[in-house]
Scaffold this active site. Structure first.
Site, PDB file in Angstrom:
ATOM      1  N   HIS A 254       2.834  -6.874   8.782  1.00 34.88           N
ATOM      2  CA  HIS A 254       1.433  -6.786   8.784  1.00 34.88           C
ATOM      3  C   HIS A 254       0.741  -5.363   9.118  1.00 34.88           C
ATOM      4  O   HIS A 254      -0.035  -4.780   8.483  1.00 34.88           O
ATOM      5  CB  HIS A 254       0.532  -7.708   9.591  1.00 34.88           C
ATOM      6  N   ASP A 327       4.468 -10.932  -1.147  1.00 35.59           N
ATOM      7  CA  ASP A 327       3.459 -10.985  -0.101  1.00 35.59           C
ATOM      8  C   ASP A 327       2.292 -10.371  -0.102  1.00 35.59           C
ATOM      9  O   ASP A 327       2.270  -9.694  -1.187  1.00 35.59           O
ATOM     10  CB  ASP A 327       4.354 -10.668   1.153  1.00 35.59           C
TER      11      ASP A 327
END
Length: 615
Positions: A254, A327
């Site tokens: 992230h 993702d």
């Protein structure tokens, strides 16, 4: 992995972890199982031939949108949509960008309750099916259970993956998928980004950890395949993630760009095993990882943008012809090297089919459109991905039955039988790591007054409060007089002093620990409580590695998450209503010598006797 809460922990040697799992696996032969073309292919190709280029581009995108309603969200959600997406509602998102998928988030206010979710899903389908070439929408979410869930109670919440790994039951994994899938489908959610197929061999992994079934690739493979079959039996597309394997990193994709240093041989024996099993099980979709894996592609590109990895390995070597989804494209791991306008184009060139949640759908959508118009991408390349996406929609029955049935929501979601199954499953996963002098179960002697102290991490969906409160309430229901005193994940000296003082008026203390490190104030709290002479029971409510930092604790349980279902099971074990049956699915290294294993895979204690009767 837009989907996770993170935590920190001490970092033992990666070599030690790999050594601890050595001998548990053997390389599997390359699967050549390609998904056969469906009988609908001729009809689907004809449908594609009638689509405009703009409609084709839209089918590739799965996008977030704020609001509990497809057409009438709250004003704050309208404002958020205008700010981030340039539309007011989900219906306008479909009208403007023709998106083929929408993802639900709790923070986007999509998942208030089951009936509302079903109404939102139906509004989305109406908006798309009502168009001239109306197509059903893949409505997706991250319902991994445990630490990552988007739909909360009254839907049934199950133990997370590492807990299921501790139970070791393929039957439980399949039943979890079947029940969870049935409830999701009743609410109009037809694609779940689960299970996690990563093999977690790095205790310092900040982003996978308990989301993985464990460190033994063969055991992980068995549970992944079983859960896939359960979900897909309920006509919900399962999604194995994060290819080619995110289990050995200390960087969260992230916020950074992880590098996996495994050799190709190690990847074959470790990371690839669960994905091969998922493919053999007929997995509907596979999610990519925003990681650099030099042994598989030395270009420096993330796997999400790597043609050698996604086409060369996943498609050609592993024989996978299902849907490949990225993702989240808002994560730093995929944005470190290229701009947001290049990422979606490069992902498609690499072999991706679905583009998940770009930071700006307008930038990404126009980038793909321009790439086709200028010849960088061909329209036939888009058609390949759209055919896979439409095949998936057809297999899920969405062309004939896209809508949720409100009456089915009441009959299926959160039933007593489903919740009972989750509770029993959790009992089979709770792991007793230490029990010196038969300290547990409590209550056989005079320990009736219990103080519950410890961590209060941010609550995932599936919790009614901090672990101390949930444990305290569960122990009280079991006949104890329990007092909850949250002290936090970094307790202050004042909080520690209050806990020590309160311990003087109780018969035993239960401490909820959360990713304890060598210098953690949580460790100081436990040591000070032990010094009172009161019996102290530690319950690790996230990673099971905490016990390595608590060498003088005489009793320690691993719950693997701090959701209600796992904490209630831990309370029943503490009270002796059930015997712990879980076994470690990951090794725990010594804190003072990370090259040595303190507790190996498979370790777990049970009560030989002392099972207490009662409600």
């Amino acid at each position: 992995m837009h989907d996770t809460s993170t935590g920190s922990t001490a970092r033992p040697s990666r070599r030690a972890v790999l050594a601890a799992t050595a001998g548990l696996t053997a390389a599997l032969t390359v699967s050549t199982t390609a998904r056969a073309a469906t009988p609908d292919d001729r009809r689907l190709r004809a449908l594609i031939s009638r689509m405009t280029l703009e409609e084709k581009v839209g089918q590739l995108f799965v996008m977030r949108v704020y609001g509990h309603s497809a057409t009438a969200p709250d004003q704050a959600d309208v404002d958020a949509n205008l700010s981030e997406i340039g539309v007011r509602t989900a219906a306008e998102l479909i009208e403007k960008y023709h998106v083929g998928g929408i993802i639900y988030f709790t923070w986007a206010h999509n998942t208030r309750d089951p009936r509302q979710i079903a109404d939102l899903s139906n509004g989305i389908q109406r908006a798309s099916l009502g168009r001239p070439r109306g197509l059903p929408v893949l409505v997706a979410t991250d319902q991994e259970h445990g630490a990552v869930c988007r739909v909360g109670a009254p839907a049934t919440l199950f133990p997370g993956a590492m807990a299921i790994g501790a139970g070791g039951s393929r039957s439980d994994a399949r039943e979890l998928g079947r029940i969870s899938g049935a409830e999701l489908r009743a609410m109009g959610i037809n694609q779940d980004y689960s299970p996690d197929a990563d093999v977690n061999v790095n205790p310092a992994n900040p982003v996978i950890g308990v989301r993985s079934f464990g460190a033994d690739p063969d055991a992980v493979a068995d549970l992944v395949a079983a859960e896939v079959k359960g979900y897909q039996a309920s006509r919900v597309a399962a999604t194995a993630k994060h290819f080619p394997g995110h289990g050995d990193t200390a960087v969260d994709s992230h916020y950074g760009f992880p590098v996996i240093t495994h050799s190709r041989e190690l990847w074959e024996k470790l990371d690839a095993v669960p994905f091969r099993a998922a493919i053999r099980a007929g997995i509907d979709s596979i999610m990519t990882a925003h990681i650099q894996f030099p042994a598989l592609d030395d270009s420096g590109d993330p796997a999400t943008l790597s043609r050698p990895i996604l086409t060369g390995i996943l498609r050609e070597e592993l024989g996978y012809d299902g849907v490949v989804i990225t993702d989240s494209l808002g994560m730093q791991g995929v944005r470190s090297k290229y701009g947001d306008d290049r990422v979606p184009v490069l992902a498609l060139k690499a072999g991706v089919d679905q583009l998940l949640n770009p930071p700006s759908v307008d930038v990404a959508w126009h980038a793909v459109l321009t790439a086709v118009q200028e010849g960088e991408l061909t329209e036939s390349r888009l058609d390949e991905s759209i055919l896979r996406i439409l095949r998936l929609k057809a297999r899920l029955g969405l062309f004939g039955h896209a809508y949720a049935e409100p009456a089915r929501v009441e009959r299926v979601v959160g039933t007593r039988a489903h919740r009972a199954a989750a509770d029993k499953m959790a009992e089979r996963t709770t792991t007793l790591l230490v029990n010196e002098d038969d300290l547990l179960p409590l209550g056989r002697r005079a320990e009736r007054r219990i103080l519950v102290v410890g961590a209060d991490p941010a609550s995932p969906t599936g919790t009614t409060g901090p672990p101390t409160g949930v444990l305290g309430a569960a122990l009280t229901e079991l006949g104890f007089t329990a007092t909850a005193l949250p002290t936090g994940t970094s307790p202050s000296e004042a909080a520690i002093t209050r806990a020590v003082t309160a311990a003087g008026d109780t018969d035993a203390v239960v401490v909820a620990t959360y990713n304890v490190t060598a210098g953690s104030a949580q460790r100081t709290l436990v040591e000070r409580l032990l010094a009172t002479g009161r019996p102290v029971v530690a319950v690790a409510v996230r990673n099971p590695y905490d016990i390595a930092q608590l060498p003088t604790v005489k009793a320690c349980l691993a719950a693997y998450c701090w959701t209600d279902v796992e904490l209630r099971a831990a309370a029943r074990v503490i009270a002796g209503r059930v015997s712990p049956r879980g076994r470690l699915p990951v090794p725990v290294q010594r804190a003072d010598d990370p090259e040595r294993v303190l507790y190996p895979v498979g370790h777990g204690l049970s009560y030989e006797s002392h099972i207490v009767s009662g409600a």
